[in-house]
Design an enzyme around this catalytic site. Structure first.
Site: not given
Ligand code: HXC
Length: 514
Positions: A170, A404
């Site tokens: 989102g 058009g």
């Molecule tokens: C909490 C998060 C997080 C999240 C990352 N982190 N995403 N913490 N909530 N959504 C934290 C990780 O645990 C990690 O913490 C640090 O951030 C860095 O993340 P990494 O994974 O180590 O970094 P990287 O390898 O660069 O990968 C980045 C990333 C990946 C691609 C963004 O973290 C990822 O796929 N995150 C989840 C993405 C996701 O699915 N988000 C939710 C989407 S749904 P530590 O403590 O280990 O350093 C959504 C719905 C919203 O957003 C709807 C709104 C209407």
């Protein structure tokens, strides 16, 4: 020093480090800057006033209580860009991956509200893992607050979103609701559902960059308007873009000191249209020659390349430029180019930027996919955009303005203020071959030499209809001008139109075809 000052300074220093030195180093290793480094590049030196530097989350579940960072995952506040006031937020990936929760939302909403009330542009630098998972549905509500403000700000203050890292789920909707999106190549990506989910649901393998990288969004989806090779370049693009825009919808864009003589006339324009009428030429070159030297900033340069849209300057004044591009699909209009043109004309109208349109289109692209894809409702957006726009509008029919597409591309009937044509203009209901086949079919069929007769009829049609003079005769074209005169004619026309006042009927809002 008093204890209270020491405490404040310690907290501020901690806030400056975001998620800590290790995380900053990891960010640098990925080829990315930190939120504060980005803001330092974006804003005039010493102009940043931070807000919310000491805010921290109050969630205790899932171990978040031991991970409090002053400022949480975003740096917000105000500053200046080339002396002009702006509101900014920069997500801080070093703090829990820049993940988005209640505190981040409160901070962003605060600057959104103040930006709307003060009438100043909002710039968001995005680098976030999306909704903070530990905050559960609170983070979803938090997104909703930001989206709603993006909508309220739409058409009131310029909103520019720069994607400098992940932007998933989102999270994509705040950038999508803003006016312009800029992405960095290789280091940023945007998608609703990632490669793993896509694989699970559809079985299709796709990489993160293939799915949501700058390349995909600048060429295929059109979700990003500009692409930069580095963060520095992306931030430079923000500054250039802002230079064409006013602070808000009640102001005009700033004029820069003119540097290109208004009377400059480029003789190359007189020969740029090929003698062979199906031969393409580069409309970009026409645009470059007419507007102030090196002033063209193309928007969406790699998307729907059969149309060109962008900002430029005429005698130092900002203008919006729309053109058909005969180098792609012969300049015909299709679904994507209709979206590109209509969106751009609405942006110009919103921000009081006059629109100059260069017409050379044979019409809407025929095709089953186009019809099924809704070319009717997409094409209608061009008509809607031009008709509704009350800013000064000028068009130049350079070559084809057929069917058009003639009507849609800023015709007089859509309240275009001044319509010019070059002598190479071909303004007609349809092309000569098709017209003759319909009108003279029986005579041609009965002729001794049908080919010769058809050729003769085509020639007659060309002379009678396939030129700009019939339209000039009827007042649909105000003046047929020599191509090299275009620049001074436009400058003088805009001088007259600068004080134009035109109103639309009072209503809540129109229903743009979508
Ligand atoms: C909490 C998060 C997080 C999240 C990352 N982190 N995403 N913490 N909530 N959504 C934290 C990780 O645990 C990690 O913490 C640090 O951030 C860095 O993340 P990494 O994974 O180590 O970094 P990287 O390898 O660069 O990968 C980045 C990333 C990946 C691609 C963004 O973290 C990822 O796929 N995150 C989840 C993405 C996701 O699915 N988000 C939710 C989407 S749904 P530590 O403590 O280990 O350093 C959504 C719905 C919203 O957003 C709807 C709104 C209407």
């Amino acid at each position: 020093m008093h204890d209270y000052l020491t405490r404040l300074r310690e907290m501020r220093e901690k806030a400056l480090l975001g998620g800590g030195q290790d995380k900053i180093s990891q960010q640098h290793q990925k080829g990315k800057l930190t939120a504060r480094e980005r803001l330092a590049l974006l804003l005039d030196e010493g102009s940043f006033q931070e807000l919310g530097a000491l805010a921290t989350h109050d969630i205790t579940e899932f171990g978040l209580d031991s991970q409090r960072f002053p400022g949480d995952g975003v740096v917000t506040g105000f500053g200046r860009i080339n002396g002009r006031r702006v509101a900014v937020f920069a997500q801080d990936f070093t703090v829990l991956g820049g993940s988005f929760g209640t505190v981040q939302s409160n901070k962003i909403c605060r600057v959104q509200d103040l930006a709307i009330e003060s009438g100043i542009p909002l710039i968001g630098l995005n680098d976030s893992g999306g909704a903070r998972i530990q905050e559960g549905v609170r983070s979803l509500a938090a997104y909703g607050e930001v989206f709603m403000r993006n909508v309220l700000a739409s058409g009131v203050i310029p909103q520019i979103s720069v994607i400098l890292g992940p932007c998933a789920g989102g999270a994509v909707y705040s950038p999508a609701l803003m006016d312009f999106v800029i992405m960095t190549r290789d280091t940023s990506f945007m998608f609703l559902t990632g490669p793993e989910v896509i694989k699970a649901v559809t079985g299709r393998d796709v990489t993160v960059q293939e799915l949501g990288g700058a390349e995909a969004h600048s060429t295929l989806s059109g979700c990003t308007h500009l692409v930069a090779d580095s963060e520095q370049e992306a931030i430079e693009e923000v500054k250039v873009l802002l230079s064409y825009l006013p602070q808000n919808n009640n102001e005009d864009p700033p004029r820069i000191t003119p540097y290109d003589p208004p009377e400059r006339m480029d003789a190359e324009l007189d020969t740029i249209i090929p003698v062979e009428e199906k031969e393409p030429y580069d409309m970009r070159r026409v645009i470059e020659m007419v507007f102030d030297r090196d002033s063209v900033l193309e928007i969406h340069p790699y998307f729907a390349c059969n149309a060109i849209v962008g900002f430029a300057r005429l005698d130092g004044y900002a203008v919006g430029v729309v053109g058909n591009q005969p180098m792609h699909l012969a300049g015909s209009l299709d679904i994507d180019s209709s979206d590109k043109i209509s969106r751009f004309t609405r942006i110009c109208d919103t921000y009081n930027v006059p629109i100059v349109t260069f017409v050379d289109t044979p019409g809407f692209l025929p095709g089953v996919e186009q019809e099924y894809g809704g070319v009717i409702r997409h094409g209608a957006k061009i008509i809607y955009g031009y008709s509704a726009a009350t800013v000064p509008k000028i068009s130049i029919v350079v070559r084809k303005a057929i069917g058009g597409a003639y009507v849609a591309m800023s015709s007089k009937q859509l309240r275009c203020d001044l319509n010019f044509a070059w002598p190479t203009g071909q303004i007609a209901v349809m092309g000569p071959d098709g017209a003759v086949r319909i009108l003279r079919r029986k005579e041609i069929k009965a002729a001794k030499d049908p080919v010769a007769l058809e050729r003769e009829f085509v020639q007659q049609y060309r002379e009678a209809f396939f030129n700009p003079y019939r339209a000039a005769d009827l007042g649909q074209i105000d003046e047929v001008i020599e191509p090299h005169e275009t620049r001074p004619r436009l400058i003088r026309a805009l001088e007259v139109l600068r004080t134009k006042v035109q109103l639309n009927p009072s209503r809540k809002h129109g229903l743009i075809p979508s």
